[in-house]
Structures are given as C-alpha cells and as structure tokens.
Scaffold this motif. Structure first.
Motif, PDB file in Angstrom:
ATOM      1  N   LEU A   8       2.172  -6.398   5.219  1.00 11.98           N
ATOM      2  CA  LEU A   8       1.564  -6.265   3.912  1.00 11.98           C
ATOM      3  C   LEU A   8       0.875  -7.563   3.520  1.00 11.98           C
ATOM      4  CD1 LEU A   8       4.247  -4.422   1.747  1.00 11.98           C
ATOM      5  CD2 LEU A   8       2.326  -3.456   2.996  1.00 11.98           C
ATOM      6  N   TRP A  52       2.529   2.001   8.100  1.00 12.18           N
ATOM      7  CA  TRP A  52       2.688   1.766   6.660  1.00 12.18           C
ATOM      8  C   TRP A  52       4.180   1.679   6.299  1.00 12.18           C
ATOM      9  CZ3 TRP A  52       1.510  -0.261   2.384  1.00 12.18           C
ATOM     10  CH2 TRP A  52       1.946   0.222   1.156  1.00 12.18           C
ATOM     11  N   GLN A  56       6.259  -1.788   4.961  1.00 14.54           N
ATOM     12  CA  GLN A  56       7.107  -1.845   3.764  1.00 14.54           C
ATOM     13  C   GLN A  56       8.533  -2.287   4.108  1.00 14.54           C
ATOM     14  OE1 GLN A  56       6.232   1.454   0.760  1.00 14.54           O
ATOM     15  NE2 GLN A  56       5.440   2.280   2.703  1.00 14.54           N
ATOM     16  N   ARG A  57       9.071  -1.755   5.201  1.00 14.26           N
ATOM     17  CA  ARG A  57      10.421  -2.135   5.642  1.00 14.26           C
ATOM     18  C   ARG A  57      10.483  -3.628   5.949  1.00 14.26           C
ATOM     19  NH1 ARG A  57      10.581  -0.163  10.659  1.00 14.26           N
ATOM     20  NH2 ARG A  57      10.130  -2.236  11.456  1.00 14.26           N
ATOM     21  N   PHE A  59       8.592  -6.001   4.863  1.00 12.52           N
ATOM     22  CA  PHE A  59       8.460  -6.790   3.629  1.00 12.52           C
ATOM     23  C   PHE A  59       9.820  -6.918   2.947  1.00 12.52           C
ATOM     24  CE2 PHE A  59       7.449  -7.771  -0.741  1.00 12.52           C
ATOM     25  CZ  PHE A  59       6.399  -8.669  -0.626  1.00 12.52           C
ATOM     26  N   ARG A  60      10.536  -5.788   2.827  1.00 13.18           N
ATOM     27  CA  ARG A  60      11.871  -5.828   2.192  1.00 13.18           C
ATOM     28  C   ARG A  60      12.826  -6.744   2.963  1.00 13.18           C
ATOM     29  NH1 ARG A  60      10.614  -0.308   1.791  1.00 13.18           N
ATOM     30  NH2 ARG A  60      10.162   0.276  -0.366  1.00 13.18           N
ATOM     31  N   ASP A  66      11.237  -5.560  -3.164  1.00  9.70           N
ATOM     32  CA  ASP A  66      10.433  -4.366  -2.925  1.00  9.70           C
ATOM     33  C   ASP A  66       8.963  -4.749  -2.943  1.00  9.70           C
ATOM     34  OD1 ASP A  66      12.508  -2.518  -2.660  1.00  9.70           O
ATOM     35  OD2 ASP A  66      12.630  -2.202  -4.824  1.00  9.70           O
ATOM     36  N   PRO A  67       8.155  -4.123  -2.085  1.00 10.19           N
ATOM     37  CA  PRO A  67       6.722  -4.436  -2.082  1.00 10.19           C
ATOM     38  C   PRO A  67       6.061  -3.936  -3.362  1.00 10.19           C
ATOM     39  CG  PRO A  67       7.226  -2.690  -0.500  1.00 10.19           C
ATOM     40  CD  PRO A  67       8.525  -3.157  -1.067  1.00 10.19           C
ATOM     41  N   GLN A  69       3.632  -1.847  -5.806  1.00 12.11           N
ATOM     42  CA  GLN A  69       3.354  -0.410  -5.773  1.00 12.11           C
ATOM     43  C   GLN A  69       1.908  -0.067  -6.113  1.00 12.11           C
ATOM     44  OE1 GLN A  69       5.732   1.894  -4.683  1.00 12.11           O
ATOM     45  NE2 GLN A  69       6.619  -0.061  -4.094  1.00 12.11           N
ATOM     46  N   VAL A  72      -3.226   0.983  -2.107  1.00 10.80           N
ATOM     47  CA  VAL A  72      -3.145   0.462  -0.741  1.00 10.80           C
ATOM     48  C   VAL A  72      -4.538   0.458  -0.105  1.00 10.80           C
ATOM     49  CG1 VAL A  72      -2.151   0.822   1.541  1.00 10.80           C
ATOM     50  CG2 VAL A  72      -0.796   1.311  -0.501  1.00 10.80           C
TER      51      VAL A  72
END
Length: 157
Positions: A8, A52, A56-57, A59-60, A66-67, A69, A72
């Motif tokens: 991300l 995608w 996100q995973r 990034f966490r 949390d990324p 929202q 995108v």
C-alpha cells in the motif's frame, strides 16, 4: 517465477502538498542506510492470493494499524533490481502513525555467532512529501510516485 510482493502507498494532501507514507526496513543491515533504502509498506504473497488482500494484510502486520479506507488506485507493478515484482495500491487517507508497531523477524546476529536475535521488520514509518520520498525510496518504486502524481492531478487533487 519471480518473487511477488504487494503493498500500500497511503497518500494525503496537506497544505496543498502531496504526501505519502513510506517505511524504513528494520534490522542491523539497514540501520545506517537512508537514501534508496525506504519502501512502500509491502510483503510477499502466494500466487493464488489476491494482491489487494495481501497488501492490506501486510500493512496491518508491518505497521500495526488498519489501512486507510479511501478510494483505491491500482498502480502498475514494478520489477526491483533483484527481480522481485511489486504490485502497489495507492489509498487516500490520513493515519496517525505515532503508535505504529511492526511485527518482528529473527536472524543470526552478529554474523557467524550462532545466536538468533529479533528485529522489527520496519523500524520507522513516516509521512513525507513526494519530493522527499523520491530520494528515500528504492529506485524501482519511484515509478509509483510518478503514477500517483498523475492520478491525483488528473482527479483535480
């Protein structure tokens, strides 16, 4: 097949300046490197995994938050010097990264000592202008900034 990563590239506009969130790798091998050592927040994923979802995973895991929202913007994949292909997604949103905490990895340290030591995967995560990010990012990832700037300008900021 080349290794794959997905990541991300959060962005925001502050006082008319486009800023991106980038990270510095942790561990002793990167401790004294700055220019050309930073990256988008990314990690590997399996061939059958959605990039995608993987972005996100990762990034966490690597930021501990949390990324954003926001909308995108898929960016064209780049091939880094060692051959890894990185897919990226720009996401507009503002995050307070003061309390960011990365997962850890283990490696033998010092070399040939036989001792394992834990280090954070990311030791710093910072918002910076695109101009600063251009000097910090791994060379191949600068293309993400070019594409992001075009997308943001095309959308009228």
């Amino acid at each position: 097949m080349a290794k794959q990563s997905a990541g991300l590239l959060p962005y925001r506009i502050r006082d008319g300046v486009l800023e991106v969130l980038i990270c510095h790798p942790g561990g002793p091998l990167w401790a004294r490197r700055d220019a050309g050592a930073w990256s988008i927040v990314k990690g590997g994923y399996a061939v059958d995994e959605d990039p995608w979802a993987a972005a996100q995973r990762e990034f966490r895991e690597e930021v501990g938050l949390d990324p954003p929202q926001g909308a995108v913007v898929p960016l064209a994949p780049v091939r880094q010097r060692a051959g890894k292909v990185v897919s990226a997604f720009a996401v507009r949103g503002d995050l307070d990264v003061t309390d960011a905490v990365s997962n850890e990895f283990e490696m033998e340290w010092p070399p040939r000592s036989g001792r394992q030591k834990s280090f954070p995967e990311i030791d710093r995560v910072e918002w910076c202008s695109v101009a600063v990010a251009r000097t910090r990012l791994i060379a191949a990832q600068v293309a993400f900034l070019d594409e992001l700037e075009s997308a943001v300008e095309g959308a009228g900021r």
